[in-house]
Write a protein that holds these residues in place. Structure first.
Motif, PDB file in Angstrom:
ATOM      1  N   THR A 164      36.728  36.345  35.163  1.00  0.00           N
ATOM      2  CA  THR A 164      36.907  37.537  34.327  1.00  0.00           C
ATOM      3  C   THR A 164      38.300  38.134  34.454  1.00  0.00           C
ATOM      4  OG1 THR A 164      36.030  39.006  36.066  1.00  0.00           O
ATOM      5  CG2 THR A 164      34.449  38.096  34.491  1.00  0.00           C
ATOM      6  N   ARG A 165      39.123  37.544  35.290  1.00  0.00           N
ATOM      7  CA  ARG A 165      40.490  38.069  35.436  1.00  0.00           C
ATOM      8  C   ARG A 165      41.246  38.044  34.117  1.00  0.00           C
ATOM      9  NH1 ARG A 165      42.812  38.609  40.310  1.00  0.00           N
ATOM     10  NH2 ARG A 165      41.386  37.040  41.193  1.00  0.00           N
ATOM     11  N   SER A 212      45.454  43.821  46.749  1.00  0.00           N
ATOM     12  CA  SER A 212      45.276  44.447  45.443  1.00  0.00           C
ATOM     13  C   SER A 212      43.979  45.216  45.343  1.00  0.00           C
ATOM     14  CB  SER A 212      45.294  43.372  44.345  1.00  0.00           C
ATOM     15  OG  SER A 212      44.220  42.470  44.517  1.00  0.00           O
ATOM     16  N   LEU A 232      34.830  42.274  40.396  1.00  0.00           N
ATOM     17  CA  LEU A 232      34.961  41.133  41.292  1.00  0.00           C
ATOM     18  C   LEU A 232      34.250  41.405  42.618  1.00  0.00           C
ATOM     19  CD1 LEU A 232      36.091  38.347  41.865  1.00  0.00           C
ATOM     20  CD2 LEU A 232      38.276  39.402  42.501  1.00  0.00           C
ATOM     21  N   HIS A 263      38.324  45.789  37.088  1.00  0.00           N
ATOM     22  CA  HIS A 263      38.132  44.373  37.364  1.00  0.00           C
ATOM     23  C   HIS A 263      37.959  44.122  38.856  1.00  0.00           C
ATOM     24  CE1 HIS A 263      39.584  40.266  38.366  1.00  0.00           C
ATOM     25  NE2 HIS A 263      38.721  39.963  37.429  1.00  0.00           N
ATOM     26  N   GLN A 264      38.702  44.858  39.674  1.00  0.00           N
ATOM     27  CA  GLN A 264      38.533  44.711  41.121  1.00  0.00           C
ATOM     28  C   GLN A 264      37.115  45.094  41.529  1.00  0.00           C
ATOM     29  OE1 GLN A 264      40.681  43.415  43.193  1.00  0.00           O
ATOM     30  NE2 GLN A 264      42.293  43.147  41.674  1.00  0.00           N
ATOM     31  N   VAL A 275      41.664  41.267  31.785  1.00  0.00           N
ATOM     32  CA  VAL A 275      42.626  42.338  32.096  1.00  0.00           C
ATOM     33  C   VAL A 275      43.946  42.029  31.396  1.00  0.00           C
ATOM     34  CG1 VAL A 275      43.824  43.554  33.961  1.00  0.00           C
ATOM     35  CG2 VAL A 275      41.512  42.655  34.343  1.00  0.00           C
ATOM     36  N   THR A 304      35.864  35.722  39.322  1.00  0.00           N
ATOM     37  CA  THR A 304      37.271  35.333  39.246  1.00  0.00           C
ATOM     38  C   THR A 304      37.665  34.975  37.819  1.00  0.00           C
ATOM     39  OG1 THR A 304      37.147  34.480  41.515  1.00  0.00           O
ATOM     40  CG2 THR A 304      39.016  33.774  40.181  1.00  0.00           C
ATOM     41  N   GLN A 324      42.758  47.025  35.665  1.00  0.00           N
ATOM     42  CA  GLN A 324      42.806  46.306  36.938  1.00  0.00           C
ATOM     43  C   GLN A 324      41.829  46.878  37.969  1.00  0.00           C
ATOM     44  OE1 GLN A 324      44.308  43.536  37.475  1.00  0.00           O
ATOM     45  NE2 GLN A 324      43.987  43.344  39.687  1.00  0.00           N
TER      46      GLN A 324
END
Length: 356
Positions: A91-92, A160, A108, A104-105, A95, A89, A101
């Motif tokens: 590391t959000r 997302s 995560l 990153h998803q 972005v 979380t 994005q």
């Protein structure tokens, strides 16, 4: 001279090469139309069968016996499903400077999947750690992950996640949890067969995952998802994952030391608490992300190979620690004493025969 050699276990996992070859095949010859429908159906059946085998292999008795070491298992579970997701979380903020994005998803999601079993056991054994604890810790993590990973994904990814929705939870139950429970129920009758044919069924496991990867990356190619990734973004992803792995390796080792676990337990905690399972993560991503699964599993595939290489070096060095050498010497001395005891008894004079 042996000390000057490079570590003998710096593995380039052959299975990773097969996975990369499967990705290349999907890029050159993606499944389309009717072929895509067939591949998707086969992938769904393969995932269900995969988790059925997981359930049939897991010994309920061994798992219950392992609960005796509850502090160690809670520590590993906290690392896997609390600390890892918190770091993911965090590391959000990368972005869009370093990561897109979708990447990153995927990163995560990587932090949400269970720990490994096989590699955790192997590295714990090499480092002379608590192997039974590593077996139980990996098994508990896989079992808990079937339920916890989708719930964490729902909470942290939401809509997302690219195709992730509440319906995915139903798919998880039907494709993962129900087959797993069925395997546990039928283990009484098929457990022996599964144990006898472990090697052959291992090939079935890996073949199923290759099919899942081909289907996911084919859908990604058809959807044009791969045009979103550049070499610079991939390089940034590798750096971020290297930092993530280094942080978890340090936290699991020094944190376990602060909690006053002994050396053998600290080794099991480090190797079980710092890893993520490719075998569990790939099928889950396919169910959760659908056509977007290709980007979702890319960080996991990269992290898997990285953790193998780094942990192989650490395990080899741990095996040469002074404590490990002392334990090995003590074990050897004890074994020699046990072996020498019968000979000593047989060579000693019989008191009953000495009548002087």
């Amino acid at each position: 001279m042996k000390r000057l050699r490079r570590p003998s276990r710096m593995p380039i996992d052959p299975y990773i090469l097969l996975l990369l070859g499967t990705v290349g095949l999907a890029a050159l010859l993606p499944a389309r139309g009717a072929a895509a429908d067939v591949a998707s159906g086969a992938s769904t059946a393969a995932i269900a069968f995969l988790f059925f085998l997981y359930g049939a292999r897991l010994s309920t008795r061994e798992a219950l016996d392992g609960l005796k070491h509850w502090r160690l298992h809670l520590t590993v579970l906290a690392c896997t499903f609390v600390i890892f997701p918190l770091l993911g979380t965090a590391t959000r903020g990368l972005v869009p400077v370093l990561l897109t994005q979708p990447l990153h998803q995927g990163l995560l999601f990587l932090t949400l999947v269970p720990s490994t079993i096989q590699s955790s056991i192997a590295f714990t054994s090499i480092a002379r750690g608590n192997v039974p604890a590593a077996i139980c810790a990996g098994s508990f993590s896989s079992l808990v992950g079937i339920v916890v990973t989708p719930l964490l994904a729902a909470a942290l990814l939401g809509d997302s996640g690219g195709g992730f929705s509440a319906d995915s939870l139903v798919k998880i139950v039907l494709q993962l949890l129900v087959p797993f429970v069925a395997g546990q129920v039928l283990r009484r009758w098929i457990g022996g067969f599964v144990a006898r044919h472990r090697k052959v069924l291992g090939y079935v496991d890996r073949g199923s995952i290759l099919l899942v990867v081909y289907t996911a990356f084919s859908e990604g190619m058809v959807q044009g998802i791969w045009h979103q990734v550049s070499p610079a973004r991939l390089a940034a992803l590798l750096v971020v994952e290297a930092v993530l792995l280094a942080v978890m390796l340090a936290l699991t080792w020094y944190g376990a030391k602060a909690l006053r676990f002994d050396r053998a337990d600290r080794i099991a905690i480090q190797f079980a608490g710092s890893k993520k399972s490719l075998a569990s993560g790939l099928p889950m991503a396919s169910v959760l992300f659908g056509a977007h699964a290709s980007l979702a599993v890319l960080p996991l595939m990269l992290f898997h190979q990285m953790q193998l290489m780094v942990c192989a070096v650490i395990a080899k060095r741990r095996s040469h620690d002074p404590e490990a050498r002392a334990e090995a010497s003590a074990e050897t001395a004890a074994a020699d004493a046990v072996a020498a005891a019968p000979a000593a008894r047989s060579s000693a004079p019989d008191p009953g025969t000495d009548r002087r």
